[in-house]
Structure formats: structure tokens, C-alpha cells
Scaffold this motif. Sequence first.
Motif, PDB file in Angstrom:
ATOM      1  N   ALA A  94       0.811  -1.209   0.000  1.00 19.31           N
ATOM      2  CA  ALA A  94       0.000   0.000   0.000  1.00 19.31           C
ATOM      3  C   ALA A  94       0.847   1.263   0.000  1.00 19.31           C
ATOM      4  O   ALA A  94       1.974   1.287   0.504  1.00 19.31           O
ATOM      5  CB  ALA A  94      -0.922  -0.009   1.214  1.00 19.31           C
ATOM      6  N   ALA A  95       0.284   2.356  -0.589  1.00 13.39           N
ATOM      7  CA  ALA A  95       0.918   3.661  -0.551  1.00 13.39           C
ATOM      8  C   ALA A  95       0.780   4.248   0.853  1.00 13.39           C
ATOM      9  O   ALA A  95       0.148   3.672   1.725  1.00 13.39           O
ATOM     10  CB  ALA A  95       0.264   4.570  -1.589  1.00 13.39           C
ATOM     11  N   VAL A  96       1.369   5.446   1.076  1.00 17.32           N
ATOM     12  CA  VAL A  96       1.317   6.040   2.409  1.00 17.32           C
ATOM     13  C   VAL A  96      -0.044   6.686   2.648  1.00 17.32           C
ATOM     14  O   VAL A  96      -0.816   6.945   1.725  1.00 17.32           O
ATOM     15  CB  VAL A  96       2.447   7.073   2.609  1.00 17.32           C
ATOM     16  N   SER A  97      -0.331   7.006   3.899  1.00 15.64           N
ATOM     17  CA  SER A  97      -1.601   7.618   4.264  1.00 15.64           C
ATOM     18  C   SER A  97      -1.626   9.083   3.858  1.00 15.64           C
ATOM     19  O   SER A  97      -0.591   9.703   3.579  1.00 15.64           O
ATOM     20  CB  SER A  97      -1.821   7.509   5.771  1.00 15.64           C
ATOM     21  N   ALA A  98      -2.821   9.658   3.863  1.00 15.75           N
ATOM     22  CA  ALA A  98      -2.975  11.081   3.540  1.00 15.75           C
ATOM     23  C   ALA A  98      -2.220  11.961   4.537  1.00 15.75           C
ATOM     24  O   ALA A  98      -1.639  12.987   4.165  1.00 15.75           O
ATOM     25  CB  ALA A  98      -4.458  11.443   3.511  1.00 15.75           C
ATOM     26  N   ASP A  99      -2.218  11.554   5.818  1.00 14.69           N
ATOM     27  CA  ASP A  99      -1.486  12.325   6.829  1.00 14.69           C
ATOM     28  C   ASP A  99       0.011  12.317   6.552  1.00 14.69           C
ATOM     29  O   ASP A  99       0.689  13.342   6.720  1.00 14.69           O
ATOM     30  CB  ASP A  99      -1.759  11.756   8.225  1.00 14.69           C
ATOM     31  N   GLN A 100       0.525  11.164   6.154  1.00 10.49           N
ATOM     32  CA  GLN A 100       1.951  11.090   5.822  1.00 10.49           C
ATOM     33  C   GLN A 100       2.259  11.918   4.581  1.00 10.49           C
ATOM     34  O   GLN A 100       3.255  12.657   4.546  1.00 10.49           O
ATOM     35  CB  GLN A 100       2.356   9.631   5.594  1.00 10.49           C
ATOM     36  N   ALA A 129       2.916   9.533  -3.758  1.00  8.98           N
ATOM     37  CA  ALA A 129       2.927   9.097  -2.362  1.00  8.98           C
ATOM     38  C   ALA A 129       1.597   8.480  -1.964  1.00  8.98           C
ATOM     39  O   ALA A 129       1.550   7.524  -1.181  1.00  8.98           O
ATOM     40  CB  ALA A 129       3.254  10.277  -1.450  1.00  8.98           C
ATOM     41  N   LEU A 130       0.507   9.001  -2.522  1.00  6.10           N
ATOM     42  CA  LEU A 130      -0.827   8.548  -2.150  1.00  6.10           C
ATOM     43  C   LEU A 130      -1.283   7.293  -2.888  1.00  6.10           C
ATOM     44  O   LEU A 130      -2.129   6.553  -2.378  1.00  6.10           O
ATOM     45  CB  LEU A 130      -1.847   9.669  -2.404  1.00  6.10           C
ATOM     46  N   GLN A 131      -0.731   7.048  -4.078  1.00  3.39           N
ATOM     47  CA  GLN A 131      -1.334   5.999  -4.894  1.00  3.39           C
ATOM     48  C   GLN A 131      -0.378   4.957  -5.456  1.00  3.39           C
ATOM     49  O   GLN A 131      -0.811   3.843  -5.774  1.00  3.39           O
ATOM     50  CB  GLN A 131      -2.114   6.632  -6.051  1.00  3.39           C
ATOM     51  N   ALA A 168       8.271   7.809  -7.480  1.00  3.40           N
ATOM     52  CA  ALA A 168       7.291   6.790  -7.108  1.00  3.40           C
ATOM     53  C   ALA A 168       7.009   6.744  -5.606  1.00  3.40           C
ATOM     54  O   ALA A 168       5.864   6.556  -5.196  1.00  3.40           O
ATOM     55  CB  ALA A 168       7.769   5.421  -7.595  1.00  3.40           C
ATOM     56  N   PHE A 169       8.054   6.927  -4.782  1.00  8.53           N
ATOM     57  CA  PHE A 169       7.878   6.769  -3.328  1.00  8.53           C
ATOM     58  C   PHE A 169       8.612   7.888  -2.582  1.00  8.53           C
ATOM     59  O   PHE A 169       9.668   7.654  -1.979  1.00  8.53           O
ATOM     60  CB  PHE A 169       8.415   5.409  -2.875  1.00  8.53           C
ATOM     61  N   PRO A 170       8.104   9.113  -2.614  1.00  9.42           N
ATOM     62  CA  PRO A 170       8.821  10.213  -1.957  1.00  9.42           C
ATOM     63  C   PRO A 170       8.927  10.059  -0.443  1.00  9.42           C
ATOM     64  O   PRO A 170       9.750  10.727   0.182  1.00  9.42           O
ATOM     65  CB  PRO A 170       7.990  11.449  -2.340  1.00  9.42           C
ATOM     66  N   ILE A 171       8.106   9.187   0.138  1.00 11.25           N
ATOM     67  CA  ILE A 171       8.247   8.840   1.554  1.00 11.25           C
ATOM     68  C   ILE A 171       8.490   7.329   1.600  1.00 11.25           C
ATOM     69  O   ILE A 171       7.571   6.538   1.812  1.00 11.25           O
ATOM     70  CB  ILE A 171       7.003   9.236   2.373  1.00 11.25           C
ATOM     71  N   PRO A 172       9.721   6.891   1.342  1.00 16.83           N
ATOM     72  CA  PRO A 172       9.997   5.464   1.157  1.00 16.83           C
ATOM     73  C   PRO A 172       9.988   4.694   2.471  1.00 16.83           C
ATOM     74  O   PRO A 172      10.308   5.226   3.530  1.00 16.83           O
ATOM     75  CB  PRO A 172      11.395   5.457   0.535  1.00 16.83           C
ATOM     76  N   LYS A 173       9.644   3.421   2.361  1.00 14.40           N
ATOM     77  CA  LYS A 173       9.604   2.542   3.532  1.00 14.40           C
ATOM     78  C   LYS A 173      10.688   1.479   3.498  1.00 14.40           C
ATOM     79  O   LYS A 173      10.892   0.774   4.486  1.00 14.40           O
ATOM     80  CB  LYS A 173       8.230   1.864   3.618  1.00 14.40           C
ATOM     81  N   ASN A 174      11.377   1.330   2.357  1.00 16.62           N
ATOM     82  CA  ASN A 174      12.390   0.291   2.238  1.00 16.62           C
ATOM     83  C   ASN A 174      13.377   0.657   1.132  1.00 16.62           C
ATOM     84  O   ASN A 174      13.220   1.686   0.458  1.00 16.62           O
ATOM     85  CB  ASN A 174      11.741  -1.080   1.977  1.00 16.62           C
TER      86      ASN A 174
END
Length: 455
Positions: free
Chosen positions: A22-28, A136-138, A158-164
Motif C-alpha cells: 500500500a501507498a502512504v496515508s494522507a497524513d503522511q 505518495a498517495l497511490q 514513485a515513493f517520496p516517503i519510502p519505507k524500504n
Amino acid sequence: MNKFLQNSCILALSLLAGQVMAAVSADQAAQLGTTLTPLGAQKEANADGSIPAWTGGLPKDAGAVAANGFLANPFAGEKPLLVITAANAAEYRDKLTDGQMAMFKRYPDSYRIPVYPSHRTATVPAAIQEAARKSALQVEEVNGGDGLANFAQSGYYAFPIPKNGVEVLWNHVTRYLGGNYSRSYIQVTPQVNGAYTPVRFLEEQVYPEQVADFPADKKGSILYLVKQRVTAPARLAGTAVLAHETLNQITEPRLAWIYNAGQRRVRRAPQVAYDGPGTASDGLRTADNLDMFNGAPDRYDWKLVGKKELYIPYNSYALESPALKYDDIIKAGHINPEHTRYELHRVWEVVATLKSGSRHIYSKRHMYLDEDTWQIAEVDHYDGRGQLWRVAEGHALYNYQQQTSYLAVEALYDLMSSRYLALGMRNQEPSTTTFGVEAKYFDFTPAALRTDGLR
């Protein structure tokens, strides 16, 4: 719901989760442009202020731009704060890569790192900032990061707030490069004594949303189209390569073709990927070494180590100056440090380890990516025995007029052969990169490739 059906649903959901993350949340996502930069970097300065806060990057009128596109150096009057050499490198070990330390050991009398004041110069146009927020959202990983889902609607970062780690890599692959462009540049592979023959490339890269007649059924699967043609020396002239870069190279591998001038034939070229030999590289780079890394990530496990502060090549305006000749840059062992510039910046640290059962000449790639641009700055490459083999440095600068970052020179140093490859130089070319080029889809088809090779 009976127990069998319930368990089946749970299994189906778990399998789906393994395919799409999943993408990040709206708050993130709301952090982008507020507590974070629009591309996801930390806005604040570091603890001692040696890395300044990001305040929006350089304005578009930061310097004069010549008619042929070459940029004035906004920092031409600055002097180095310090110069790191083999003699004092140990004092700065915590801000240097293993590859940089190896270069000091290999070339103790000539390799050096001049460190200048840090400037966070980079930004992107407002439309690209909004694209990053949409991503980030989608945007979601497919098959553990082998591909992307829901990317075509945004198109960048693609992932400006990356998790990995693989998400960090995808930001490099999908970063903004100024839109459609064309350029001529030089690649060299000097001998141990510094002697070299320049190889000139003409390159065009275009994007689906900027090609008016791009087939609608392909827009969701293609990242960009790129075409390269060798124009010199005469013995190599006419060789041409075409690639359609896909967003999921597992389900739809990169489509590549090559025109061989000697045979006057266009052939499919699956070797233009992974560790296939780079064009006219004398065996000194792989296909996926271009742009510091390109192509499918599926052969590696990508571990995100975190962030750290490093001295990396940055704001390399001097290195792209048309006042320099290629002979001024290319020296025995490595490029001339008189024209390089390093700054202290925060980087993302990622380690790619070859998966069991996968094949590649590099068993490990230790990467460092600039937090402000997602451009890879440094890569240490290890061979099958686990020994440090090749050290890559990307000498980046920011085009303030076009609001995009790119490399003045990519250097890949082979520690074992004492040779290196440098590409991307434009100093003696009639013009630097041209942006906003118009393109037709047919010009990026195999049918058009033979004509390009014959020009």
C-alpha cells in the motif's frame, strides 16, 4: 461464513499483500512541502549547520545561461573549506564511503576530495512537486518492488516517503530529468597512462505524456523511450540502440533493439540490460551502470540502512564548463580533482545484495542517494568474491533554468585494472542538453532505428 471460506479469504488477502504494498496515508503525504521538502527530504539543517536548511533551491535566474545552454557557475568565487587527501582521509572517515577510501589508497598522490560549502540548490517545477504528492498517495510496489502499480497517473518520484530500500531506488529511476531531451556527449575509457579515444553519442529520451501520438494502450506500462547513436570514432560510428523502458520488467521485460552498422541489420538486444556490456565501454561498465543504476531491480535484495552525512560530488558547474577541454578533465587513474567539487549532504544508504540463484557480475552494490534529488551520488560495486571492485561517482549539478538535476560526469573506477570510464561530458560539444524536444512515436520504433544508424 464457514471456516473453510474464511481461511480461503485470509489466504487470498495475504497473497495479495505480497504482490502489492500500500501507498502512504494522507497524513503522511501531507508532510510533503510542509515538514519535508516536496520530494521528501528533511527540510531542516543538520545539528551544526554544515548542511543548511532547504529554502526552495536556486531561483531560475541564479546565473547567466548561454545561447547554447551552458550554465554560469553561481558559486564560482568560493574556495574549498578543506581538501581531503590520502594523508588526512582517516580524520574524515565517518563522512567517506569505502570506495572513496579505496581510491585514496589506490592513488595516494593524486586523488583528492576538495570540500566546499554546502548548498541545497535543487527543486523541481510545481507540477512535478504535485506529481510526487500523488505518487505518495497511490503508487504501490508490485511483486516486492519488481514493478510499480498506479504510477502512470503521477509519472515521477514513485515513493517520496519510502519505507524500504527498493522504494528508495525507484525514486532514482523515476526522478524528473527535465522532460523530453536530446544531447550529445563523450564517453572515454582511458588506458593506465591516461591515453584515450573519445566516443561521441547522440542521445534522445522522451516520455509517454510528451509524445503526442504515443499509443494509448502502452502508456500505463512504459516509463520512457531512449535512443542512442554513436557518431565517432569512425570505426564505431553508426551503431544505434533503442530501448523502451517498462515499469515492470518482470512481466514485461525491457524492449531493446540494436542496429549494427557493419551488418546493417536491426536485432532484438536482450543484452542491453543487467550486466550486459555497456556500449563502446571496453568492458568497463555494464548496461545497468549507466546513470549510476538503471533497469530492473529484481536480481537483488535491497536493504535500507538509513540516512547519513557524506561528502559527495555536488554543484559540479565547474566540471561542465565549456572553458574546459576533455584533456583538462581526463587524467591517468581518475578525473582531474582540480575541477571537482564535493559538499556535505544527507544521503539515503542502500545495500543491494545479489539474490540466491540470480546472476550478475556484481554480488553487492552499496549505494548512496542524495536526499534532495534522489540522484545516486556514490556506488561501491563488489565482485563475486566479495571484494570491492568498482567505485562510481556521479558529479551532479542543478540546472536552475530547467529546474532539474543531472550529472556533468559519471565516473566508474576499476580498482583492479587501474582503468576507469567517464561519460556524459559535454564541454566541447556545440551545445549542452536541449530540453522540450518534440517527438513522434515512430521515431522510437525498430523500423526507424536503421535510418538513424545510417545518418
